[in-house]
Motif scaffolding. Structure first.
Motif, PDB file in Angstrom:
ATOM      1  N   LYS A   1      -7.113   3.146   5.604  1.00 21.49           N
ATOM      2  CA  LYS A   1      -6.818   2.300   4.442  1.00 21.49           C
ATOM      3  C   LYS A   1      -7.911   2.439   3.393  1.00 21.49           C
ATOM      4  CE  LYS A   1      -4.083  -1.392   6.477  1.00 21.49           C
ATOM      5  NZ  LYS A   1      -4.022  -2.823   6.794  1.00 21.49           N
TER       6      LYS A   1
ATOM      7  N   GLN B   1      -7.643   5.033  -6.231  1.00 25.65           N
ATOM      8  CA  GLN B   1      -8.501   4.690  -7.365  1.00 25.65           C
ATOM      9  C   GLN B   1      -8.811   5.908  -8.215  1.00 25.65           C
ATOM     10  OE1 GLN B   1     -11.885   2.683  -5.667  1.00 25.65           O
ATOM     11  NE2 GLN B   1     -10.863   0.697  -5.669  1.00 25.65           N
TER      12      GLN B   1
ATOM     13  N   MET C   1      -7.349   3.772  -0.359  1.00 25.58           N
ATOM     14  CA  MET C   1      -7.747   3.009  -1.540  1.00 25.58           C
ATOM     15  C   MET C   1      -8.634   3.851  -2.456  1.00 25.58           C
ATOM     16  SD  MET C   1      -6.401  -0.001  -1.121  1.00 25.58           S
ATOM     17  CE  MET C   1      -7.115  -1.601  -1.235  1.00 25.58           C
TER      18      MET C   1
ATOM     19  N   LEU D   1       0.834  -1.197   0.000  1.00 24.75           N
ATOM     20  CA  LEU D   1       0.000   0.000   0.000  1.00 24.75           C
ATOM     21  C   LEU D   1       0.872   1.251   0.000  1.00 24.75           C
ATOM     22  CD1 LEU D   1      -2.946   1.109   0.275  1.00 24.75           C
ATOM     23  CD2 LEU D   1      -2.568   1.109   2.728  1.00 24.75           C
TER      24      LEU D   1
END
Length: 70
Positions: A59, A67, A63, A15
């Motif tokens: 998190k 995106q 994400m 990540l």
């Protein structure tokens, strides 16, 4: 349980690496990303370097942010 910790560490490392790649690719500063995530720039840096473990809520925000740029 050790296997779970190791897996989680690997996920966090991926990540952080991906976040750094996106940030560099789109010429985003640590501050740009930090403001979007509502955290400090130093915390973003720590995530990228695998020195901090983001919460599950953070998190999810990470994400979603990544995106937007992929």
């Amino acid at each position: 349980q050790l296997e779970t910790v190791t897996k989680r560490q690997a996920e966090n490392r991926k990540l952080g690496e991906r976040l750094l790649e996106i940030r560099k690719k789109y010429k985003l500063t640590l501050l740009n990303v930090a403001e979007q995530l509502n955290v400090s720039a130093s915390y973003v840096s720590n995530i990228e370097r695998n020195q901090a473990t983001p919460s599950s809520k953070l998190k999810q925000r990470l994400m979603m942010l990544m995106q937007e740029y992929e």
